[in-house]
Design a protein around this motif. Structure first.
Motif, PDB file in Angstrom:
ATOM      1  N   LEU A  45       0.632  -1.098  -0.165  1.00  0.00           N
ATOM      2  CA  LEU A  45      -0.067  -0.136  -0.091  1.00  0.00           C
ATOM      3  C   LEU A  45       1.245   1.323  -0.015  1.00  0.00           C
ATOM      4  O   LEU A  45       0.515   2.456  -0.586  1.00  0.00           O
ATOM      5  N   THR A  46       1.721   1.358   0.650  1.00  0.00           N
ATOM      6  CA  THR A  46       3.029   2.618   0.653  1.00  0.00           C
ATOM      7  C   THR A  46       3.678   2.542  -0.667  1.00  0.00           C
ATOM      8  O   THR A  46       4.055   3.989  -1.102  1.00  0.00           O
ATOM      9  N   ILE A  47       3.451   1.923  -1.757  1.00  0.00           N
ATOM     10  CA  ILE A  47       3.979   1.699  -2.585  1.00  0.00           C
ATOM     11  C   ILE A  47       2.943   2.548  -3.902  1.00  0.00           C
ATOM     12  O   ILE A  47       2.719   3.407  -4.187  1.00  0.00           O
ATOM     13  N   ILE A  48       2.272   1.758  -3.615  1.00  0.00           N
ATOM     14  CA  ILE A  48       0.907   2.196  -4.458  1.00  0.00           C
ATOM     15  C   ILE A  48       0.168   3.454  -4.228  1.00  0.00           C
ATOM     16  O   ILE A  48      -0.203   4.700  -5.220  1.00  0.00           O
ATOM     17  N   ASP A  49       0.216   3.938  -2.614  1.00  0.00           N
ATOM     18  CA  ASP A  49      -0.023   5.538  -2.381  1.00  0.00           C
ATOM     19  C   ASP A  49       1.219   6.261  -3.031  1.00  0.00           C
ATOM     20  O   ASP A  49       0.862   7.490  -3.317  1.00  0.00           O
ATOM     21  N   CYS A  50       2.675   6.356  -3.233  1.00  0.00           N
ATOM     22  CA  CYS A  50       3.432   6.923  -3.620  1.00  0.00           C
ATOM     23  C   CYS A  50       3.070   7.014  -5.248  1.00  0.00           C
ATOM     24  O   CYS A  50       3.260   8.178  -5.239  1.00  0.00           O
ATOM     25  N   ILE A  51       2.730   6.044  -5.652  1.00  0.00           N
ATOM     26  CA  ILE A  51       2.570   5.588  -7.294  1.00  0.00           C
ATOM     27  C   ILE A  51       1.338   7.123  -7.730  1.00  0.00           C
ATOM     28  O   ILE A  51       1.729   7.701  -8.249  1.00  0.00           O
ATOM     29  N   THR A  52       0.661   6.953  -6.586  1.00  0.00           N
ATOM     30  CA  THR A  52      -0.939   7.818  -6.913  1.00  0.00           C
ATOM     31  C   THR A  52      -0.614   8.610  -6.700  1.00  0.00           C
ATOM     32  O   THR A  52      -1.335   9.586  -7.753  1.00  0.00           O
ATOM     33  N   GLY A  53      -0.112   9.390  -5.640  1.00  0.00           N
ATOM     34  CA  GLY A  53      -0.109  10.466  -4.752  1.00  0.00           C
ATOM     35  C   GLY A  53       1.547  11.320  -6.160  1.00  0.00           C
ATOM     36  O   GLY A  53       1.077  12.422  -6.570  1.00  0.00           O
ATOM     37  N   PHE A  54       2.595  10.033  -6.656  1.00  0.00           N
ATOM     38  CA  PHE A  54       2.688  10.830  -8.221  1.00  0.00           C
ATOM     39  C   PHE A  54       2.080  11.353  -9.094  1.00  0.00           C
ATOM     40  O   PHE A  54       1.581  12.129  -9.510  1.00  0.00           O
ATOM     41  N   LEU A  55       1.414  10.401  -9.623  1.00  0.00           N
ATOM     42  CA  LEU A  55       0.427  10.928 -10.219  1.00  0.00           C
ATOM     43  C   LEU A  55      -0.706  11.814 -10.458  1.00  0.00           C
ATOM     44  O   LEU A  55      -0.764  12.387 -10.668  1.00  0.00           O
ATOM     45  N   LYS A  56      -1.590  11.950  -9.371  1.00  0.00           N
ATOM     46  CA  LYS A  56      -2.595  13.031  -9.024  1.00  0.00           C
ATOM     47  C   LYS A  56      -0.700  14.599  -8.865  1.00  0.00           C
ATOM     48  O   LYS A  56      -1.853  15.526  -9.749  1.00  0.00           O
ATOM     49  N   GLU A  60      -1.943  17.748 -11.311  1.00  0.00           N
ATOM     50  CA  GLU A  60      -2.538  18.667 -10.388  1.00  0.00           C
ATOM     51  C   GLU A  60      -0.937  19.602 -11.026  1.00  0.00           C
ATOM     52  O   GLU A  60      -0.982  20.563 -10.307  1.00  0.00           O
ATOM     53  N   ARG A  61       0.463  19.381 -11.418  1.00  0.00           N
ATOM     54  CA  ARG A  61       0.804  20.434 -12.064  1.00  0.00           C
ATOM     55  C   ARG A  61       1.675  20.359 -10.692  1.00  0.00           C
ATOM     56  O   ARG A  61       2.418  21.771 -10.790  1.00  0.00           O
ATOM     57  N   ASN A  62       2.144  19.798 -10.160  1.00  0.00           N
ATOM     58  CA  ASN A  62       2.685  19.905  -8.878  1.00  0.00           C
ATOM     59  C   ASN A  62       3.774  18.888  -8.355  1.00  0.00           C
ATOM     60  O   ASN A  62       4.005  19.166  -7.119  1.00  0.00           O
ATOM     61  N   VAL A  63       4.317  18.551  -8.965  1.00  0.00           N
ATOM     62  CA  VAL A  63       5.639  17.547  -8.486  1.00  0.00           C
ATOM     63  C   VAL A  63       6.515  17.724  -7.336  1.00  0.00           C
ATOM     64  O   VAL A  63       6.783  17.199  -6.923  1.00  0.00           O
ATOM     65  N   LEU A  64       6.791  18.670  -7.738  1.00  0.00           N
ATOM     66  CA  LEU A  64       7.816  19.217  -6.579  1.00  0.00           C
ATOM     67  C   LEU A  64       7.644  20.128  -5.643  1.00  0.00           C
ATOM     68  O   LEU A  64       8.053  21.107  -4.720  1.00  0.00           O
ATOM     69  N   SER A  65       6.943  20.025  -5.524  1.00  0.00           N
ATOM     70  CA  SER A  65       5.363  20.699  -4.406  1.00  0.00           C
ATOM     71  C   SER A  65       5.959  20.234  -3.038  1.00  0.00           C
ATOM     72  O   SER A  65       6.650  19.259  -2.499  1.00  0.00           O
TER      73      SER A  65
END
Length: 148
Positions: A45-56, A60-65
């Motif tokens: 789930l940690t890996i999935i959360d990282c991936i989905t967070g990165f996709l989000k 939203e165009r804030n990868v470096l936020s």
């Protein structure tokens, strides 16, 4: 230096790094209380959360936020440090009189947190969830919050 000497140096370095990674991994696995089904679920789930967070973040165009930094660099390792802490508390003698594993409680709470975070990320990516899934996680989160 001859080619053979460079090759030997490189092989020794790789061997050293291999051993270092092995011993650090073994120490980490021991510290978290071993690899069981609960930890496997949480890690996945940690890996999935990282991936989905990165996709989000891409959407939203804030990868470096700052939020991405805090989530990936600070929060994820902190989850496993908390599990290590609970595992050590389980081993301590002052908790022998209760029959509850703090490690399992911590992992369960983190599984719920990660699941909710994944759902939030996927919802922002346009994925719809059946209401029953949202309700089950909300009830679990509410019960977890009451136990605090």
């Amino acid at each position: 230096m001859e080619g053979r000497e460079i090759k030997n140096i490189f092989e020794n370095l790789l061997n050293y790094l291999h051993n270092l990674i092995f011993w650090l991994s073994a120490g980490f696995v021991s510290a978290i209380g071993g690899i069981d089904g609960d930890i496997r679920v949480l890690f996945t789930l940690t890996i999935i959360d990282c991936i989905t967070g990165f996709l989000k973040a891409i959407k939203e165009r804030n990868v470096l936020s700052k939020k991405m930094y805090i989530g990936f660099i600070l929060r994820k390792p902190a989850i496993y440090l908390a599990i290590i802490t609970m595992n050590q508390l389980d081993k301590s003698s002052f908790l022998n009189d209760i029959n509850i594993s703090l490690r399992v409680c911590m992992i369960t709470g983190c599984i719920i947190m990660e699941s909710i975070s994944i759902m939030e990320n996927l919802t922002k990516l346009g994925i719809k969830f059946p209401g029953i899934i949202e309700n089950i996680l909300a009830v679990k989160k509410e019960k977890l919050d009451k136990e605090k």
